[in-house]
Design a protein around this motif. Sequence first.
Motif, short mmCIF file in Angstrom:
data_model
loop_
_atom_site.label_atom_id
_atom_site.label_comp_id
_atom_site.label_asym_id
_atom_site.label_seq_id
_atom_site.Cartn_x
_atom_site.Cartn_y
_atom_site.Cartn_z
N GLU A 1 0.83 -1.21 0.00
CA GLU A 1 0.00 0.00 0.00
C GLU A 1 0.85 1.25 0.00
OE1 GLU A 1 -3.28 2.18 2.88
OE2 GLU A 1 -3.62 0.14 2.18
N LYS B 1 2.15 2.00 -3.49
CA LYS B 1 1.11 2.59 -4.34
C LYS B 1 0.88 4.05 -4.00
CE LYS B 1 -1.48 -1.71 -5.15
NZ LYS B 1 -2.78 -2.41 -4.91
N VAL C 1 1.66 6.72 -7.06
CA VAL C 1 0.46 7.15 -7.79
C VAL C 1 0.21 8.64 -7.53
CG1 VAL C 1 -2.04 6.86 -8.01
CG2 VAL C 1 -0.57 4.86 -7.70
N LEU D 1 -5.46 11.08 -6.80
CA LEU D 1 -5.31 10.51 -5.47
C LEU D 1 -4.72 11.52 -4.48
CD1 LEU D 1 -5.67 7.87 -3.85
CD2 LEU D 1 -3.30 7.30 -4.43
N GLU E 1 -11.10 9.05 -3.56
CA GLU E 1 -10.34 8.20 -4.48
C GLU E 1 -9.67 7.04 -3.74
OE1 GLU E 1 -9.89 8.20 -7.83
OE2 GLU E 1 -11.51 9.68 -7.91
N TYR E 2 -9.20 7.32 -2.54
CA TYR E 2 -8.54 6.28 -1.74
C TYR E 2 -9.51 5.14 -1.43
CZ TYR E 2 -6.27 4.03 2.25
OH TYR E 2 -5.73 3.10 3.11
N ARG F 1 -11.95 4.23 -3.10
CA ARG F 1 -12.30 3.55 -4.34
C ARG F 1 -11.27 2.48 -4.73
NH1 ARG F 1 -13.75 8.19 -8.37
NH2 ARG F 1 -15.55 8.72 -7.10
N HIS F 2 -10.02 2.73 -4.40
CA HIS F 2 -8.94 1.87 -4.90
C HIS F 2 -8.22 1.07 -3.81
CE1 HIS F 2 -9.29 3.74 -8.86
NE2 HIS F 2 -9.27 4.93 -8.27
N PHE F 3 -8.46 1.38 -2.54
CA PHE F 3 -7.76 0.70 -1.47
C PHE F 3 -8.75 0.08 -0.49
CE2 PHE F 3 -4.77 3.76 -3.10
CZ PHE F 3 -3.53 3.14 -3.02
#
Length: 348
Positions: A67, A70, A74, A78, A94-95, A97-99
């Motif tokens: 993590e 990333k 990224v 983000l 955004e966090y 959504r992807h983590f």
Amino acid sequence: MIENARLKEELYRTTSLVSQMLGRPLPNEVIIHSETLSRILTQSQMGFDTSIQRNGYLVQASRAIKELLKLGFVNGPLWNKNKEGGGETLNFVEYARHFPLFLGTKPHGFISEATRASSVVSMTSSTLVEALLNADQWREMFMGMIGNCTTMEVISNGTDDLRNGALQLMKAEIQLISPLVPVRVLKFIRFAKQQAEGMWIVVDLSIDSGMEGHVTRRCPSGCILHDMPNGFTVVTWIEHTQYKEQSVSQQYRQLISSGVGFGAQRWISALLRYCESLSAITSPSLNHHLFHDTKRILKALAQRMTSIFCGGVCLTDGQRWDLVTNHAMGRPRIMARKCTSGFGEPMG
């Protein structure tokens, strides 16, 4: 119902423990004599449970490394530029959504802060890693930010002569120099990994986040280090914390939530100051009229004075400030505390 649930949980734990000790799963119906079960549990609960726990720490640390990488590489939506304290702040929409939720659901009343900052420091990555894995050096490096800190257990020293794979359990008090901001007491694992030649990652992760009474949780946080040819290092620092907002005084909440108080930019600034102080001691051109030992003694004195001052102002080591007079608008707030340590200041 509660008793049944407790017994089921204990049965599941015991069955799992015995299965792992025997090296094979138990059948659905199995009879284990009480003497045999007692012997297995007595022999295993200390050593074997510790082994399971250590393996669990390693799994969690490996996930935290992924993590952190990333979050470090990224960009785009983000991260947003932080206009108040410098660096960047995390876009939590955004966090999410992807983590995945690393520490589970955030407790009621907790809020998140996450920041990222980068800089170039005059130190190699291996030297930085070594300092971060030594509690005393870590505290000295970030003087004024860290109160008491200790290495509770060294789970792994790493491979060969390197610290690659070093994993340890630590406890620390992270502080802001104000009696109105509570110290963040953290118990966490710290994991160091050499990702590639000249590239290191050091990650922290809270392990007591679910315990009652704790008002701070440290999500995967730490630094990514890239060596440069000239002996310098590019440092990318990431701080991601969840804390109980009610524990912070109203007048400081905006400062803390923006990352100015405990964010990545503050860690980077402290690291740069430390490197500057080292340069002032080792450089033959700076303060050339002073002997090297004199510079070293003056540095130690300055660090001790800073430590005593910060420890006196902050609520570290269980200290408490009491209001002496009623605080009225426009009038100064007078507070007092009782000194019990006697280290560098009179008792009383």
